[in-house]
Design a protein around this motif. Structure first.
Motif, PDB file in Angstrom:
ATOM      1  N   GLN A  29       5.307   1.792  -0.320  1.00  0.00           N
ATOM      2  CA  GLN A  29       4.151   0.950  -0.038  1.00  0.00           C
ATOM      3  C   GLN A  29       4.592  -0.298   0.722  1.00  0.00           C
ATOM      4  OE1 GLN A  29       2.521   0.375  -4.021  1.00  0.00           O
ATOM      5  NE2 GLN A  29       0.963   1.916  -3.601  1.00  0.00           N
ATOM      6  N   THR A  31       2.986  -4.014   2.020  1.00  0.00           N
ATOM      7  CA  THR A  31       1.887  -4.959   2.209  1.00  0.00           C
ATOM      8  C   THR A  31       1.909  -5.511   3.627  1.00  0.00           C
ATOM      9  OG1 THR A  31       3.303  -6.691   1.323  1.00  0.00           O
ATOM     10  CG2 THR A  31       1.694  -5.741  -0.179  1.00  0.00           C
ATOM     11  N   THR A  32       3.068  -5.463   4.257  1.00  0.00           N
ATOM     12  CA  THR A  32       3.193  -6.024   5.602  1.00  0.00           C
ATOM     13  C   THR A  32       3.711  -4.975   6.571  1.00  0.00           C
ATOM     14  OG1 THR A  32       3.706  -8.195   4.643  1.00  0.00           O
ATOM     15  CG2 THR A  32       4.168  -7.883   6.987  1.00  0.00           C
ATOM     16  N   ASN A  51      -1.218  -7.639   7.527  1.00  0.00           N
ATOM     17  CA  ASN A  51      -1.142  -7.722   6.076  1.00  0.00           C
ATOM     18  C   ASN A  51      -2.303  -6.965   5.448  1.00  0.00           C
ATOM     19  OD1 ASN A  51       1.184  -9.595   5.608  1.00  0.00           O
ATOM     20  ND2 ASN A  51      -0.074 -10.912   6.872  1.00  0.00           N
ATOM     21  N   GLU A  52      -1.990  -6.165   4.456  1.00  0.00           N
ATOM     22  CA  GLU A  52      -2.989  -5.352   3.800  1.00  0.00           C
ATOM     23  C   GLU A  52      -4.099  -6.220   3.223  1.00  0.00           C
ATOM     24  OE1 GLU A  52      -3.242  -4.990   0.138  1.00  0.00           O
ATOM     25  OE2 GLU A  52      -4.882  -3.552   0.282  1.00  0.00           O
ATOM     26  N   HIS A  71      -5.510  -3.029   8.568  1.00  0.00           N
ATOM     27  CA  HIS A  71      -4.505  -2.641   7.572  1.00  0.00           C
ATOM     28  C   HIS A  71      -5.248  -2.408   6.261  1.00  0.00           C
ATOM     29  CE1 HIS A  71      -0.114  -3.488   6.116  1.00  0.00           C
ATOM     30  NE2 HIS A  71      -0.674  -2.548   5.406  1.00  0.00           N
ATOM     31  N   SER A  73      -4.913  -0.113   3.820  1.00  0.00           N
ATOM     32  CA  SER A  73      -4.265   0.304   2.579  1.00  0.00           C
ATOM     33  C   SER A  73      -2.791  -0.073   2.628  1.00  0.00           C
ATOM     34  CB  SER A  73      -4.407   1.813   2.366  1.00  0.00           C
ATOM     35  OG  SER A  73      -3.495   2.512   3.191  1.00  0.00           O
ATOM     36  N   LEU A  74      -2.104   0.142   1.529  1.00  0.00           N
ATOM     37  CA  LEU A  74      -0.685  -0.220   1.460  1.00  0.00           C
ATOM     38  C   LEU A  74       0.214   0.740   2.231  1.00  0.00           C
ATOM     39  CD1 LEU A  74      -0.388  -1.309  -2.275  1.00  0.00           C
ATOM     40  CD2 LEU A  74      -0.227  -2.767  -0.261  1.00  0.00           C
ATOM     41  N   THR A  75      -0.375   1.782   2.833  1.00  0.00           N
ATOM     42  CA  THR A  75       0.443   2.739   3.567  1.00  0.00           C
ATOM     43  C   THR A  75      -0.055   2.999   4.986  1.00  0.00           C
ATOM     44  OG1 THR A  75      -0.822   4.596   2.678  1.00  0.00           O
ATOM     45  CG2 THR A  75       1.167   3.939   1.453  1.00  0.00           C
ATOM     46  N   LEU A  99       7.598  -3.051  -0.255  1.00  0.00           N
ATOM     47  CA  LEU A  99       7.220  -4.058  -1.254  1.00  0.00           C
ATOM     48  C   LEU A  99       8.425  -4.621  -1.987  1.00  0.00           C
ATOM     49  CD1 LEU A  99       4.047  -2.688  -3.061  1.00  0.00           C
ATOM     50  CD2 LEU A  99       4.258  -4.772  -1.713  1.00  0.00           C
TER      51      LEU A  99
END
Lengths: 117, 110
Positions: A29, A31-32, A51-52, A71, A73-75, A99
């Motif tokens: 995952q 976030t960035t 950024n998510e 962005h 989702s985390l993926t 992460l």
């Protein structure tokens, strides 16, 4: 581990059309995520930081209305080049920051080669 | 002055040679340092992270001198497969942004 995919790997389009590029982190995952552009024989230039769940941060000189970043989702992060012109032809590469990463290594996707006719 | 400066090369060396790449950076607040390798028309791949104490990974040795703001990469016993562009990469003051050098091209010949 730390695999990042991009789709499509290459695209040829007519001037004035919009092109969407997807960047996915496959086994972690992030976030960035980051979007870079590389012209022939030049180094990577950061376009924006994604950024998510929030708005992207664009580098100076990069038009946010032309290069739309989402962005969701985390993926997954997407870059849409709107109303593409021949000068937008380039190699677009995304990267993702895991992460749990403590030294901030970024892992890169294989890139998308965009040619605008 | 560029934020990250590298000798562009190309370095043309025979197989088995030892080659050293140097890099300087301008932002003294940088905290993370890396060497990436990029093959022609491909994405950069992380070769090594560079730590203050220096680190080694097989034939590759990286050194960092924070006082001089200088990073180096040493490749011993060069292989044909080492031919690529080597990118010196430094984090910006905000940690997670990376600034890329223009790269040093290495060509290893038989």
């Amino acid at each position: 581990g730390a695999v990042v995919s991009q789709h499509p790997s290459w695209v040829i389009c007519k001037s004035g059309t919009s092109v969407k590029i997807e960047c996915r982190s496959l086994d972690f995952q992030a976030t960035t995520m980051f979007w870079y552009r590389q012209f022939p024989k030049q180094s990577l230039m950061l376009m924006a930081t994604s950024n998510e769940g929030s708005k992207a941060t664009y580098e100076q000189g990069v038009e946010k209305d032309k290069f739309l970043i989402n962005h969701a989702s985390l993926t997954l992060s997407t870059l849409t080049v709107t109303s593409a012109h021949p000068e937008d032809s380039s190699f677009y590469i995304c990267s993702a920051l895991p992460l749990a990463n403590t030294y901030y290594e970024q892992f890169f996707g294989p890139g998308t080669r965009l040619t605008v006719l | 002055r560029k934020e990250v400066e590298q000798d562009p090369g190309p370095f043309n060396v025979p197989e088995g040679a030892t080659v050293a790449f140097n890099c300087t950076y301008s932002n003294s607040a940088s905290q993370s340092f890396f060497w990436y390798r990029q093959d022609c028309r491909k994405e950069p791949k992380l070769l090594m992270s560079v730590y203050s104490s220096g680190n080694e990974d097989g034939r590759f040795t990286a050194q960092l001198n924070r006082a001089s703001q200088y990073i180096s990469l040493l490749i011993r016993d060069s292989k044909l497969s080492d031919s690529a562009t080597y990118l010196c990469v430094v984090s910006s003051g905000g940690y997670n942004k990376l600034i890329f050098g223009a790269g040093t091209r290495l060509a290893v010949h038989p």
